[in-house]
Scaffold this motif. Structure first.
Motif, PDB file in Angstrom:
ATOM      1  N   MET A   1      26.443  56.506 -86.051  1.00  0.00           N
ATOM      2  CA  MET A   1      26.879  57.872 -86.223  1.00  0.00           C
ATOM      3  C   MET A   1      26.605  58.670 -84.951  1.00  0.00           C
ATOM      4  O   MET A   1      25.693  58.359 -84.198  1.00  0.00           O
ATOM      5  N   ALA A   2      27.357  59.712 -84.764  1.00  0.00           N
ATOM      6  CA  ALA A   2      27.215  60.543 -83.576  1.00  0.00           C
ATOM      7  C   ALA A   2      25.968  61.409 -83.659  1.00  0.00           C
ATOM      8  O   ALA A   2      25.577  61.863 -84.725  1.00  0.00           O
ATOM      9  N   LYS A   3      25.351  61.628 -82.492  1.00  0.00           N
ATOM     10  CA  LYS A   3      24.188  62.512 -82.433  1.00  0.00           C
ATOM     11  C   LYS A   3      24.640  63.954 -82.522  1.00  0.00           C
ATOM     12  O   LYS A   3      25.778  64.274 -82.187  1.00  0.00           O
ATOM     13  N   PRO A   4      23.761  64.863 -82.958  1.00  0.00           N
ATOM     14  CA  PRO A   4      24.141  66.284 -83.011  1.00  0.00           C
ATOM     15  C   PRO A   4      24.351  66.831 -81.605  1.00  0.00           C
ATOM     16  O   PRO A   4      23.760  66.342 -80.646  1.00  0.00           O
ATOM     17  N   ASN A   5      25.177  67.848 -81.501  1.00  0.00           N
ATOM     18  CA  ASN A   5      25.474  68.479 -80.232  1.00  0.00           C
ATOM     19  C   ASN A   5      24.197  69.082 -79.643  1.00  0.00           C
ATOM     20  O   ASN A   5      23.559  69.910 -80.269  1.00  0.00           O
ATOM     21  N   LYS A   6      23.802  68.655 -78.412  1.00  0.00           N
ATOM     22  CA  LYS A   6      22.538  69.125 -77.828  1.00  0.00           C
ATOM     23  C   LYS A   6      22.555  70.612 -77.549  1.00  0.00           C
ATOM     24  O   LYS A   6      21.577  71.307 -77.757  1.00  0.00           O
ATOM     25  N   LYS A   7      23.667  71.125 -77.034  1.00  0.00           N
ATOM     26  CA  LYS A   7      23.746  72.553 -76.748  1.00  0.00           C
ATOM     27  C   LYS A   7      23.659  73.338 -78.050  1.00  0.00           C
ATOM     28  O   LYS A   7      22.968  74.334 -78.137  1.00  0.00           O
ATOM     29  N   LYS A  11      24.398  81.103 -82.632  1.00  0.00           N
ATOM     30  CA  LYS A  11      23.825  81.951 -83.673  1.00  0.00           C
ATOM     31  C   LYS A  11      22.450  81.421 -84.090  1.00  0.00           C
ATOM     32  O   LYS A  11      22.285  80.249 -84.394  1.00  0.00           O
ATOM     33  N   THR A  12      21.446  82.310 -84.096  1.00  0.00           N
ATOM     34  CA  THR A  12      20.115  81.909 -84.550  1.00  0.00           C
ATOM     35  C   THR A  12      19.809  82.554 -85.895  1.00  0.00           C
ATOM     36  O   THR A  12      20.280  83.642 -86.185  1.00  0.00           O
ATOM     37  N   VAL A  13      19.026  81.847 -86.689  1.00  0.00           N
ATOM     38  CA  VAL A  13      18.546  82.386 -87.959  1.00  0.00           C
ATOM     39  C   VAL A  13      17.022  82.331 -87.947  1.00  0.00           C
ATOM     40  O   VAL A  13      16.427  81.492 -87.270  1.00  0.00           O
ATOM     41  N   LYS A  29      21.402  77.535 -86.028  1.00  0.00           N
ATOM     42  CA  LYS A  29      22.059  76.901 -87.177  1.00  0.00           C
ATOM     43  C   LYS A  29      23.567  76.916 -87.019  1.00  0.00           C
ATOM     44  O   LYS A  29      24.135  77.909 -86.608  1.00  0.00           O
ATOM     45  N   ALA A  30      24.179  75.814 -87.385  1.00  0.00           N
ATOM     46  CA  ALA A  30      25.638  75.710 -87.386  1.00  0.00           C
ATOM     47  C   ALA A  30      26.132  75.785 -88.823  1.00  0.00           C
ATOM     48  O   ALA A  30      25.498  75.258 -89.737  1.00  0.00           O
ATOM     49  N   GLY A  31      27.232  76.455 -89.051  1.00  0.00           N
ATOM     50  CA  GLY A  31      27.831  76.508 -90.374  1.00  0.00           C
ATOM     51  C   GLY A  31      27.231  77.562 -91.279  1.00  0.00           C
ATOM     52  O   GLY A  31      26.282  78.253 -90.938  1.00  0.00           O
ATOM     53  N   VAL A  36      19.260  72.443 -95.025  1.00  0.00           N
ATOM     54  CA  VAL A  36      18.804  71.161 -95.538  1.00  0.00           C
ATOM     55  C   VAL A  36      17.918  70.458 -94.526  1.00  0.00           C
ATOM     56  O   VAL A  36      16.915  69.852 -94.880  1.00  0.00           O
ATOM     57  N   LYS A  37      18.283  70.574 -93.241  1.00  0.00           N
ATOM     58  CA  LYS A  37      17.531  69.911 -92.184  1.00  0.00           C
ATOM     59  C   LYS A  37      17.525  70.789 -90.945  1.00  0.00           C
ATOM     60  O   LYS A  37      18.408  71.617 -90.748  1.00  0.00           O
ATOM     61  N   CYS A  38      16.494  70.617 -90.128  1.00  0.00           N
ATOM     62  CA  CYS A  38      16.387  71.325 -88.853  1.00  0.00           C
ATOM     63  C   CYS A  38      16.169  70.288 -87.766  1.00  0.00           C
ATOM     64  O   CYS A  38      15.151  69.588 -87.780  1.00  0.00           O
ATOM     65  N   PHE A  39      17.110  70.166 -86.844  1.00  0.00           N
ATOM     66  CA  PHE A  39      16.906  69.289 -85.701  1.00  0.00           C
ATOM     67  C   PHE A  39      15.889  69.948 -84.777  1.00  0.00           C
ATOM     68  O   PHE A  39      16.005  71.137 -84.461  1.00  0.00           O
TER      69      PHE A  39
END
Length: 83
Positions: A1-7, A11-13, A29-31, A36-39
């Protein structure tokens, strides 16, 4: 599977403890969905002293794990809220 986008997203929460309302993270956070998860690479400011534990009430709010080959925190349901 692809890794999450590093950049990552711009938007911050702010993430808070559900029990004592202590600030835990500033997270990019995206979306619009639930948290559910925090990279770990997307956490911009970390207010915790010990990983996955609230600094004020000492409750565990997440578990450390690997998701798509990247270090992440898997959030336990109902332990945190964000705005």
């Amino acid at each position: 599977m692809a890794k999450p986008n590093k950049k990552g997203p711009i938007k911050t929460v702010d993430i808070f403890c559900q029990h004592c309302n202590q600030a835990l993270f500033k997270y990019r956070k995206a979306g619009k969905g639930a948290l559910v998860k925090c990279f770990k690479e997307r956490i911009s400011v970390d207010y915790t002293e010990q990983s996955c534990t609230c600094p004020k009430c000492k409750k565990i709010f997440a578990r450390e794990t690997m998701i798509r080959g990247t270090a992440a925190l898997k959030i336990i349901g109902g332990k945190v809220w964000f705005k």
